[in-house]
Each structure stands twice: as structure tokens, then as C-alpha cells.
Write a protein that holds these residues in place. Sequence first.
Motif, PDB file in Angstrom:
ATOM      1  N   GLU A  15     -67.458  -9.043  39.077  1.00 15.25           N
ATOM      2  CA  GLU A  15     -68.605  -9.939  38.932  1.00 15.25           C
ATOM      3  C   GLU A  15     -69.039 -10.458  40.311  1.00 15.25           C
ATOM      4  O   GLU A  15     -70.225 -10.437  40.655  1.00 15.25           O
ATOM      5  CB  GLU A  15     -68.202 -11.102  38.030  1.00 15.25           C
ATOM      6  CG  GLU A  15     -69.337 -12.027  37.655  1.00 15.25           C
ATOM      7  CD  GLU A  15     -68.862 -13.112  36.698  1.00 15.25           C
ATOM      8  OE1 GLU A  15     -67.786 -13.711  36.943  1.00 15.25           O
ATOM      9  OE2 GLU A  15     -69.559 -13.360  35.706  1.00 15.25           O
ATOM     10  N   THR A  16     -68.087 -10.883  41.094  1.00 15.36           N
ATOM     11  CA  THR A  16     -68.368 -11.381  42.447  1.00 15.36           C
ATOM     12  C   THR A  16     -68.979 -10.277  43.316  1.00 15.36           C
ATOM     13  O   THR A  16     -69.975 -10.493  43.998  1.00 15.36           O
ATOM     14  CB  THR A  16     -67.062 -11.880  43.106  1.00 15.36           C
ATOM     15  OG1 THR A  16     -66.481 -12.855  42.247  1.00 15.36           O
ATOM     16  CG2 THR A  16     -67.328 -12.499  44.461  1.00 15.36           C
ATOM     17  N   ALA A  17     -68.383  -9.079  43.260  1.00 11.57           N
ATOM     18  CA  ALA A  17     -68.880  -7.953  44.058  1.00 11.57           C
ATOM     19  C   ALA A  17     -70.297  -7.581  43.643  1.00 11.57           C
ATOM     20  O   ALA A  17     -71.141  -7.289  44.490  1.00 11.57           O
ATOM     21  CB  ALA A  17     -67.940  -6.754  43.912  1.00 11.57           C
ATOM     22  N   GLU A  19     -72.548  -9.513  42.420  1.00 13.94           N
ATOM     23  CA  GLU A  19     -73.441 -10.546  42.936  1.00 13.94           C
ATOM     24  C   GLU A  19     -73.724 -10.328  44.414  1.00 13.94           C
ATOM     25  O   GLU A  19     -74.865 -10.402  44.862  1.00 13.94           O
ATOM     26  CB  GLU A  19     -72.800 -11.921  42.758  1.00 13.94           C
ATOM     27  CG  GLU A  19     -73.416 -12.708  41.624  1.00 13.94           C
ATOM     28  CD  GLU A  19     -72.593 -13.943  41.297  1.00 13.94           C
ATOM     29  OE1 GLU A  19     -72.127 -14.618  42.237  1.00 13.94           O
ATOM     30  OE2 GLU A  19     -72.417 -14.205  40.096  1.00 13.94           O
ATOM     31  N   GLN A  20     -72.649 -10.051  45.167  1.00 16.03           N
ATOM     32  CA  GLN A  20     -72.806  -9.847  46.606  1.00 16.03           C
ATOM     33  C   GLN A  20     -73.677  -8.638  46.911  1.00 16.03           C
ATOM     34  O   GLN A  20     -74.458  -8.649  47.851  1.00 16.03           O
ATOM     35  CB  GLN A  20     -71.435  -9.667  47.263  1.00 16.03           C
ATOM     36  CG  GLN A  20     -70.739 -10.988  47.492  1.00 16.03           C
ATOM     37  CD  GLN A  20     -69.262 -10.825  47.830  1.00 16.03           C
ATOM     38  OE1 GLN A  20     -68.754  -9.714  47.857  1.00 16.03           O
ATOM     39  NE2 GLN A  20     -68.596 -11.932  48.089  1.00 16.03           N
ATOM     40  N   GLU A  21     -73.537  -7.598  46.098  1.00 21.14           N
ATOM     41  CA  GLU A  21     -74.326  -6.382  46.341  1.00 21.14           C
ATOM     42  C   GLU A  21     -75.641  -6.402  45.577  1.00 21.14           C
ATOM     43  O   GLU A  21     -76.364  -5.412  45.541  1.00 21.14           O
ATOM     44  CB  GLU A  21     -73.495  -5.151  45.979  1.00 21.14           C
ATOM     45  CG  GLU A  21     -72.269  -5.032  46.869  1.00 21.14           C
ATOM     46  CD  GLU A  21     -71.507  -3.731  46.634  1.00 21.14           C
ATOM     47  OE1 GLU A  21     -72.129  -2.737  46.254  1.00 21.14           O
ATOM     48  OE2 GLU A  21     -70.284  -3.751  46.824  1.00 21.14           O
ATOM     49  N   LYS A  22     -75.908  -7.529  44.939  1.00 19.04           N
ATOM     50  CA  LYS A  22     -77.158  -7.722  44.192  1.00 19.04           C
ATOM     51  C   LYS A  22     -77.416  -6.623  43.170  1.00 19.04           C
ATOM     52  O   LYS A  22     -78.523  -6.093  43.058  1.00 19.04           O
ATOM     53  CB  LYS A  22     -78.345  -7.835  45.168  1.00 19.04           C
ATOM     54  CG  LYS A  22     -78.207  -9.016  46.122  1.00 19.04           C
ATOM     55  CD  LYS A  22     -79.410  -9.126  47.040  1.00 19.04           C
ATOM     56  CE  LYS A  22     -79.404 -10.407  47.854  1.00 19.04           C
ATOM     57  NZ  LYS A  22     -78.158 -10.610  48.646  1.00 19.04           N
ATOM     58  N   ARG A 136     -79.420  -1.555  41.589  1.00 17.05           N
ATOM     59  CA  ARG A 136     -79.980  -2.795  42.152  1.00 17.05           C
ATOM     60  C   ARG A 136     -81.215  -3.219  41.398  1.00 17.05           C
ATOM     61  O   ARG A 136     -81.954  -2.392  40.907  1.00 17.05           O
ATOM     62  CB  ARG A 136     -80.326  -2.574  43.607  1.00 17.05           C
ATOM     63  CG  ARG A 136     -79.064  -2.542  44.407  1.00 17.05           C
ATOM     64  CD  ARG A 136     -79.272  -3.079  45.794  1.00 17.05           C
ATOM     65  NE  ARG A 136     -77.947  -3.259  46.392  1.00 17.05           N
ATOM     66  CZ  ARG A 136     -77.579  -2.746  47.568  1.00 17.05           C
ATOM     67  NH1 ARG A 136     -78.430  -2.080  48.280  1.00 17.05           N
ATOM     68  NH2 ARG A 136     -76.377  -2.949  48.015  1.00 17.05           N
TER      69      ARG A 136
END
Length: 136
Positions: A15-17, A19-22, A136
Amino acid sequence: MHEWALVDAVASAAETAAEQEKLKKVDAVVVVLGELQNVDRAAARRLFAELRKTKKKALHRARLEIRAEKAVFRCRACGKTFGLRDLNKLSHKESEAVHFLPEMAHVYTECPACASRDFEIARGRGIYVREIRGER
Ligand SMILES: [Zn+2]
């Protein structure tokens, strides 16, 4: 509920990844699972299918892909690396003990090259996210 905790950690990391990679939509979460980490893969996939619903929408249709990583031990005395299969003196019961509690390898076995019992576990423990695939 050992698998639950691991799979939840994987889903949170994904989930975090994402978000970071949009990423708007995650197709697959690829994890590497160590041979010494006793995890039921079918159960892990089922749990992931449940847990992804509790995460951000991008993860709701993600699939869990599990790649195995062989255990590697490294002798601190001579530097030789060896795998679980080289610990061939282990009985079935001992081998199970090593799977559940890798530290027990020191009790049951020794370096196949120099017979030292001073070795470390270089690979094959834990579970980690290697790759997240999505759009994306
Ligand atoms: Zn050695």
C-alpha cells in the motif's frame, strides 16, 4: 495467526509503495519468501485476498505472487556457503526443528567443509516485497 501478521505487513508495505509510485491500480505484489520461513502459501494467498480489501482501493484487485528463496548458511570460520540440503545429517524431525527455529541449525549440524558450528544464516529467512506491478 503467524501468516496473518506476515501477510498484513506485506499488504501494508504494498500500500505504501503503491502510494509512493502513484499507482492507481496494483496488479501484482511479488514477495520473496525464505525457505526457513514456515508459511503456508495457499493460506497466505487466501489471507491476502481478504486483507487487500482493508487497504486502499488501488490494492483491491492485486494478486499475491510468491517466489521462493533457498536458505543459505555461511560459515564464519572458513567462509563456505551451504544450503539446507547440505545439512544431510539431519533427521526429518531435526530438519523440521530447523525450519521452525533456524537457530537450532547450530545444535544439529556443522559446516560441511570445516566442521565449525559457527555459521550464520545469510538468506532464506523472512518475507519481503520485491516488486509491485500496476498502472499509474
Ligand atoms: Zn567452515
